[in-house]
Design a protein around this motif. Structure first.
Motif, PDB file in Angstrom:
ATOM      1  N   LEU A  87       0.070  -6.006  -6.299  1.00  0.00           N
ATOM      2  CA  LEU A  87       0.946  -5.003  -6.877  1.00  0.00           C
ATOM      3  C   LEU A  87       2.314  -5.624  -7.075  1.00  0.00           C
ATOM      4  O   LEU A  87       2.865  -6.238  -6.174  1.00  0.00           O
ATOM      5  CB  LEU A  87       1.059  -3.796  -5.934  1.00  0.00           C
ATOM      6  CG  LEU A  87       1.891  -2.634  -6.402  1.00  0.00           C
ATOM      7  CD1 LEU A  87       1.280  -2.016  -7.650  1.00  0.00           C
ATOM      8  CD2 LEU A  87       2.015  -1.590  -5.322  1.00  0.00           C
ATOM      9  N   SER A  88       2.861  -5.520  -8.264  1.00  0.00           N
ATOM     10  CA  SER A  88       4.167  -6.134  -8.528  1.00  0.00           C
ATOM     11  C   SER A  88       5.300  -5.211  -8.241  1.00  0.00           C
ATOM     12  O   SER A  88       5.205  -4.087  -8.044  1.00  0.00           O
ATOM     13  CB  SER A  88       4.255  -6.596  -9.967  1.00  0.00           C
ATOM     14  OG  SER A  88       3.738  -5.660 -10.847  1.00  0.00           O
ATOM     15  N   SER A 101       0.830  -1.206   0.000  1.00  0.00           N
ATOM     16  CA  SER A 101       0.000   0.000   0.000  1.00  0.00           C
ATOM     17  C   SER A 101       0.865   1.257   0.000  1.00  0.00           C
ATOM     18  O   SER A 101       0.524   2.240  -0.655  1.00  0.00           O
ATOM     19  CB  SER A 101      -0.966   0.007   1.183  1.00  0.00           C
ATOM     20  OG  SER A 101      -0.292   0.194   2.402  1.00  0.00           O
ATOM     21  N   GLU A 102       1.996   1.224   0.701  1.00  0.00           N
ATOM     22  CA  GLU A 102       2.913   2.368   0.691  1.00  0.00           C
ATOM     23  C   GLU A 102       3.457   2.618  -0.710  1.00  0.00           C
ATOM     24  O   GLU A 102       3.494   3.755  -1.181  1.00  0.00           O
ATOM     25  CB  GLU A 102       4.077   2.132   1.656  1.00  0.00           C
ATOM     26  CG  GLU A 102       3.686   2.177   3.115  1.00  0.00           C
ATOM     27  CD  GLU A 102       4.844   1.813   4.037  1.00  0.00           C
ATOM     28  OE1 GLU A 102       6.022   1.921   3.616  1.00  0.00           O
ATOM     29  OE2 GLU A 102       4.564   1.405   5.182  1.00  0.00           O
ATOM     30  N   LYS A 145       2.668   5.995  -3.033  1.00  0.00           N
ATOM     31  CA  LYS A 145       3.761   6.809  -3.579  1.00  0.00           C
ATOM     32  C   LYS A 145       3.679   6.872  -5.101  1.00  0.00           C
ATOM     33  O   LYS A 145       3.912   7.910  -5.702  1.00  0.00           O
ATOM     34  CB  LYS A 145       5.121   6.253  -3.159  1.00  0.00           C
ATOM     35  CG  LYS A 145       5.503   6.572  -1.747  1.00  0.00           C
ATOM     36  CD  LYS A 145       6.890   6.038  -1.427  1.00  0.00           C
ATOM     37  CE  LYS A 145       7.235   6.292   0.018  1.00  0.00           C
ATOM     38  NZ  LYS A 145       8.550   5.746   0.372  1.00  0.00           N
ATOM     39  N   ALA A 146       3.358   5.746  -5.715  1.00  0.00           N
ATOM     40  CA  ALA A 146       3.310   5.677  -7.178  1.00  0.00           C
ATOM     41  C   ALA A 146       2.174   6.515  -7.747  1.00  0.00           C
ATOM     42  O   ALA A 146       2.312   7.126  -8.811  1.00  0.00           O
ATOM     43  CB  ALA A 146       3.161   4.223  -7.628  1.00  0.00           C
ATOM     44  N   ILE A 147       1.052   6.575  -7.068  1.00  0.00           N
ATOM     45  CA  ILE A 147      -0.128   7.234  -7.616  1.00  0.00           C
ATOM     46  C   ILE A 147      -0.193   8.728  -7.269  1.00  0.00           C
ATOM     47  O   ILE A 147      -0.931   9.482  -7.895  1.00  0.00           O
ATOM     48  CB  ILE A 147      -1.408   6.495  -7.169  1.00  0.00           C
ATOM     49  CG1 ILE A 147      -2.512   6.727  -8.184  1.00  0.00           C
ATOM     50  CG2 ILE A 147      -1.828   6.899  -5.780  1.00  0.00           C
ATOM     51  CD1 ILE A 147      -3.602   5.725  -8.125  1.00  0.00           C
ATOM     52  N   GLU A 148       0.614   9.139  -6.310  1.00  0.00           N
ATOM     53  CA  GLU A 148       0.605  10.533  -5.857  1.00  0.00           C
ATOM     54  C   GLU A 148       0.943  11.496  -6.995  1.00  0.00           C
ATOM     55  O   GLU A 148       1.974  11.374  -7.649  1.00  0.00           O
ATOM     56  CB  GLU A 148       1.624  10.705  -4.727  1.00  0.00           C
ATOM     57  CG  GLU A 148       1.646  12.074  -4.119  1.00  0.00           C
ATOM     58  CD  GLU A 148       2.642  12.146  -2.985  1.00  0.00           C
ATOM     59  OE1 GLU A 148       3.356  13.154  -2.907  1.00  0.00           O
ATOM     60  OE2 GLU A 148       2.720  11.186  -2.195  1.00  0.00           O
ATOM     61  N   LEU A 197      -3.802   3.343 -14.961  1.00  0.00           N
ATOM     62  CA  LEU A 197      -2.838   2.302 -15.308  1.00  0.00           C
ATOM     63  C   LEU A 197      -2.195   1.711 -14.055  1.00  0.00           C
ATOM     64  O   LEU A 197      -2.034   0.492 -13.948  1.00  0.00           O
ATOM     65  CB  LEU A 197      -1.767   2.853 -16.246  1.00  0.00           C
ATOM     66  CG  LEU A 197      -0.697   1.867 -16.690  1.00  0.00           C
ATOM     67  CD1 LEU A 197      -1.314   0.693 -17.442  1.00  0.00           C
ATOM     68  CD2 LEU A 197       0.329   2.566 -17.563  1.00  0.00           C
ATOM     69  N   ILE A 198      -1.856   2.550 -13.092  1.00  0.00           N
ATOM     70  CA  ILE A 198      -1.257   2.062 -11.846  1.00  0.00           C
ATOM     71  C   ILE A 198      -2.229   1.151 -11.109  1.00  0.00           C
ATOM     72  O   ILE A 198      -1.852   0.093 -10.610  1.00  0.00           O
ATOM     73  CB  ILE A 198      -0.819   3.254 -10.960  1.00  0.00           C
ATOM     74  CG1 ILE A 198       0.363   3.965 -11.613  1.00  0.00           C
ATOM     75  CG2 ILE A 198      -0.465   2.788  -9.555  1.00  0.00           C
ATOM     76  CD1 ILE A 198       0.693   5.306 -10.998  1.00  0.00           C
TER      77      ILE A 198
END
Length: 81
Positions: free
Chosen positions: A80-81, A42-43, A47-50, A59-60
């Protein structure tokens, strides 16, 4: 992104997500919950979607669910990979 989204599905709001108080991320596809991310996953997701724009965020979320690459969106869960 054109080669990734050949059917132009990411321009629609197919995926949504909610974050709980304990930082669990619930990802929904067309209003149905398809996966839950917790802990490090989840972290990484948050971070990726921020700060991403709509198509990138879609896409994320698709990648986080796992089984949305081949058009077999029948409620299978992924990670999540």
């Amino acid at each position: 992104m054109g080669s990734i989204d050949k059917r132009n599905r990411l321009s629609e709001e197919v995926f949504t997500y909610k974050v709980s108080k304990d930082n669990k991320v619930f990802i929904y596809w067309q209003g149905k919950q398809v996966t839950i991310l917790s802990g490090k996953a989840s972290e990484r997701f948050l971070k990726a979607i921020e700060g991403k724009e709509h198509k990138e965020a879609q896409l994320i979320m698709a990648k986080a669910t796992g089984n949305f690459k081949r058009g077999n969106e029948k409620g299978k869960k992924g990670r999540l990979s």
